[in-house]
Write an enzyme that holds these catalytic residues in place. Sequence first.
Site, PDB file in Angstrom:
ATOM      1  N   GLU A  19      96.506  72.070   0.935  1.00  0.00           N
ATOM      2  CA  GLU A  19      96.035  72.240  -0.451  1.00  0.00           C
ATOM      3  C   GLU A  19      94.801  73.132  -0.512  1.00  0.00           C
ATOM      4  O   GLU A  19      94.224  73.515   0.500  1.00  0.00           O
ATOM      5  CB  GLU A  19      95.651  70.866  -1.027  1.00  0.00           C
ATOM      6  CG  GLU A  19      96.749  70.175  -1.794  1.00  0.00           C
ATOM      7  CD  GLU A  19      96.887  70.736  -3.206  1.00  0.00           C
ATOM      8  OE1 GLU A  19      96.181  71.708  -3.555  1.00  0.00           O
ATOM      9  OE2 GLU A  19      97.717  70.212  -3.958  1.00  0.00           O
ATOM     10  N   ARG A 101      91.910  58.777  -6.174  1.00  0.00           N
ATOM     11  CA  ARG A 101      91.200  59.678  -5.266  1.00  0.00           C
ATOM     12  C   ARG A 101      90.965  60.997  -5.978  1.00  0.00           C
ATOM     13  O   ARG A 101      91.636  61.325  -6.969  1.00  0.00           O
ATOM     14  CB  ARG A 101      91.984  59.926  -3.980  1.00  0.00           C
ATOM     15  CG  ARG A 101      93.276  60.717  -4.134  1.00  0.00           C
ATOM     16  CD  ARG A 101      93.734  61.285  -2.798  1.00  0.00           C
ATOM     17  NE  ARG A 101      95.094  61.790  -2.800  1.00  0.00           N
ATOM     18  CZ  ARG A 101      95.461  63.017  -3.190  1.00  0.00           C
ATOM     19  NH1 ARG A 101      94.579  63.873  -3.688  1.00  0.00           N
ATOM     20  NH2 ARG A 101      96.721  63.387  -3.114  1.00  0.00           N
ATOM     21  N   ASN A 103      91.176  65.086  -6.188  1.00  0.00           N
ATOM     22  CA  ASN A 103      92.291  65.980  -5.886  1.00  0.00           C
ATOM     23  C   ASN A 103      91.793  67.425  -5.953  1.00  0.00           C
ATOM     24  O   ASN A 103      90.902  67.813  -5.228  1.00  0.00           O
ATOM     25  CB  ASN A 103      93.432  65.657  -6.873  1.00  0.00           C
ATOM     26  CG  ASN A 103      94.755  66.265  -6.494  1.00  0.00           C
ATOM     27  OD1 ASN A 103      95.099  66.287  -5.321  1.00  0.00           O
ATOM     28  ND2 ASN A 103      95.495  66.779  -7.463  1.00  0.00           N
ATOM     29  N   ASN A 157      94.894  68.522 -11.753  1.00  0.00           N
ATOM     30  CA  ASN A 157      95.294  69.474 -10.733  1.00  0.00           C
ATOM     31  C   ASN A 157      94.682  70.849 -10.956  1.00  0.00           C
ATOM     32  O   ASN A 157      93.480  70.947 -11.176  1.00  0.00           O
ATOM     33  CB  ASN A 157      96.824  69.483 -10.619  1.00  0.00           C
ATOM     34  CG  ASN A 157      97.264  69.145  -9.213  1.00  0.00           C
ATOM     35  OD1 ASN A 157      96.637  69.577  -8.255  1.00  0.00           O
ATOM     36  ND2 ASN A 157      98.342  68.384  -9.083  1.00  0.00           N
ATOM     37  N   ASP A 207     101.193  72.426 -10.104  1.00  0.00           N
ATOM     38  CA  ASP A 207     100.182  71.871  -9.193  1.00  0.00           C
ATOM     39  C   ASP A 207      98.953  72.781  -9.197  1.00  0.00           C
ATOM     40  O   ASP A 207      98.261  72.886 -10.201  1.00  0.00           O
ATOM     41  CB  ASP A 207     100.834  71.702  -7.807  1.00  0.00           C
ATOM     42  CG  ASP A 207     100.014  70.853  -6.862  1.00  0.00           C
ATOM     43  OD1 ASP A 207      98.793  70.785  -7.037  1.00  0.00           O
ATOM     44  OD2 ASP A 207     100.576  70.286  -5.916  1.00  0.00           O
TER      45      ASP A 207
HETATM   46  C1  BGC Z   1      98.546  66.080  -5.162  1.00  0.00           C
HETATM   47  C2  BGC Z   1      99.793  65.433  -4.633  1.00  0.00           C
HETATM   48  C3  BGC Z   1     100.858  65.425  -5.691  1.00  0.00           C
HETATM   49  C4  BGC Z   1     101.070  66.825  -6.217  1.00  0.00           C
HETATM   50  C5  BGC Z   1     102.005  66.828  -7.385  1.00  0.00           C
HETATM   51  C6  BGC Z   1      98.885  67.451  -5.600  1.00  0.00           C
HETATM   52  O1  BGC Z   1      97.751  68.072  -6.102  1.00  0.00           O
HETATM   53  O2  BGC Z   1      97.522  66.104  -4.197  1.00  0.00           O
HETATM   54  O3  BGC Z   1      99.516  64.130  -4.194  1.00  0.00           O
HETATM   55  O4  BGC Z   1     102.071  64.930  -5.192  1.00  0.00           O
HETATM   56  O5  BGC Z   1      99.843  67.390  -6.619  1.00  0.00           O
HETATM   57  O6  BGC Z   1     102.009  68.045  -8.048  1.00  0.00           O
HETATM   58 CA    CA Z   2      96.774  70.279  -6.222  1.00  0.00          CA
END
Ligand code: BGC
Ligand code: CA
Length: 303
Positions: A19, A101, A103, A157, A207
Amino acid sequence: MVRHLKAELVDDMRAVLGEGPAWDGETRELVTVDILSGTVHIHDGVGRRRAVYDVGGHVGSALPAANGGWLLVTGDGFAFLERDGSVRDLLAVVADQPDLRFNDAKCDPWGQALAGTMRYDETAGSATLYRLEAAFGGEPPSRFRARVLLDHLGLANGLGWSAEGDTLYFIDSLSRTVASHPYRGDGDQLGPRRVLVVIDEGQGLPDGMCVDETGGLWVALYGGGVVQRFRPDGELDTVVSLPVANPTSVAFGGVDGDRLFITTAGRQEAADGKGAGGLWAVDPGTSGRPATLWRDPTMSKGR
Ligand code: BGC
Ligand code: CA
């Protein structure tokens, strides 16, 4: 006409949940994280591995900092990783909510870090988008505080800004949207939300995201095996395909800023296709600016 491109594998690093790519224009390094393995990975401009740091816990993002090192967005808050590998905690934000958590995170054009949360079980309703700011006092005393910019979200996200910095782009994966908000670096809140793109069911979840030099939005579709570019008006114009299902995020980098790096997750590919969890890239014929480096807000006078 929608343009079709293919990504190539740069480093088969087999991340569980790769990521958060960010290109540091000063050190000429790409930083990525493997969130669930708790590692921070440093690559050079052509994708050669230079260093790996084990930071001892989940790490949502690592943001290159102005004076070296990286601001970490950890499982429950913010920390700082020095180049020698030492980590110091800065602020716990969701320590009392173990089902959450941190992200995705990114610096705004003023070098302030925005970071969002998600539930581990990926159900909606509890996610929040924060901005890390300076604070004096508080209980327990801390130099930092996390200002709430958006709450009651699905899964916080991708983040990005217009070139002028007056528009924030934000992805809530569970609402399947890329939305924009009027933004000010010194503002206490965001302007009203406008939906730019809705991703259909079956196309994957939106995402991570980045913005290119002409204002186009590159969005990784987790589960969809593609990265898509949308013009600022929301019109789809490019599709980058990967032979793996879970691209997670994107960033322009390389010394000329014209390589689009793509992180992926390997965890859901039972057969583990080659490159699942790897670092991928494509040269799409456009470029994007390096990451804005994080500036410690407790060190500067005003914003
Ligand atoms: C998260 C993942 C999630 C995904 C879904 C990511 O940013 O860390 O856990 O499954 O996004 O789009
Ligand atoms: Ca992400």
